[in-house]
Design an enzyme around this catalytic site. Sequence first.
Site, PDB file in Angstrom:
ATOM      1  N   LYS A   1     -10.404  80.150  50.488  1.00 21.87           N
ATOM      2  CA  LYS A   1     -11.450  79.238  50.946  1.00 21.87           C
ATOM      3  C   LYS A   1     -11.886  79.607  52.360  1.00 21.87           C
ATOM      4  O   LYS A   1     -11.053  79.815  53.236  1.00 21.87           O
ATOM      5  CB  LYS A   1     -10.878  77.812  50.972  1.00 21.87           C
TER       6      LYS A   1
ATOM      7  N   SER B   1     -13.211  65.322  56.080  1.00 23.89           N
ATOM      8  CA  SER B   1     -13.763  66.463  56.821  1.00 23.89           C
ATOM      9  C   SER B   1     -14.982  67.028  56.109  1.00 23.89           C
ATOM     10  O   SER B   1     -15.965  67.403  56.752  1.00 23.89           O
ATOM     11  CB  SER B   1     -12.704  67.554  56.975  1.00 23.89           C
TER      12      SER B   1
ATOM     13  N   HIS C   1      -7.777  61.371  60.527  1.00 27.18           N
ATOM     14  CA  HIS C   1      -6.553  62.167  60.639  1.00 27.18           C
ATOM     15  C   HIS C   1      -5.768  61.754  61.876  1.00 27.18           C
ATOM     16  O   HIS C   1      -4.552  61.571  61.822  1.00 27.18           O
ATOM     17  CB  HIS C   1      -6.881  63.669  60.786  1.00 27.18           C
TER      18      HIS C   1
ATOM     19  N   ARG D   1      -6.955  56.851  51.511  1.00 18.09           N
ATOM     20  CA  ARG D   1      -8.240  56.228  51.804  1.00 18.09           C
ATOM     21  C   ARG D   1      -8.632  55.215  50.743  1.00 18.09           C
ATOM     22  O   ARG D   1      -9.247  54.205  51.033  1.00 18.09           O
ATOM     23  CB  ARG D   1      -9.333  57.290  51.891  1.00 18.09           C
TER      24      ARG D   1
END
Length: 161
Positions: free
Chosen positions: A41, A127, A17, A90
């Site tokens: 969440k 993460s 990040h 990614r």
Amino acid sequence: MRRAVCPGSFDPITNGHLDIIERASKLYDVVHVAVAVNRSKQGMFSVDERIALIEETTAHLDNIQVESHSGLLVDYCTARGIPAIIKGLRAVSDFDYELQMAQMNHGLSGVETLFVPTSPTYSFLSSSLVKEVASLGGDVSHLLPGVVHARLVERIAERRK
């Protein structure tokens, strides 16, 4: 003034990040780091903790603004006059989802999405993966800014009590 947003959950912020944020900061006058609020969440860190960690790890950059947002990212952008979203990619698998999101966002508001390929060093990094490995006792110190790693280790220890 050229402005862009780097959105994400940042739970926690990783070196991947940080790489994207630093690169965006060289291209834009102001980079907003928008921490997504997802009330359904339960994160490892609260939104306020994530904001504090991002502020601390980006303190060396003078053109970063960090805040939370909920709802549509394009509404956040429109309210602040931000014409561009910066997204790190990614892998090819990221592209399929992110392209759909970029097209939807552009259709809703005209906000453009710019894709930045991640550094090969961080192409596998997320993460979620960091939290999973760390919670199982793995060393993730090289994947996180030092202050974030220390806080992650503390949080895992707190949860084990």
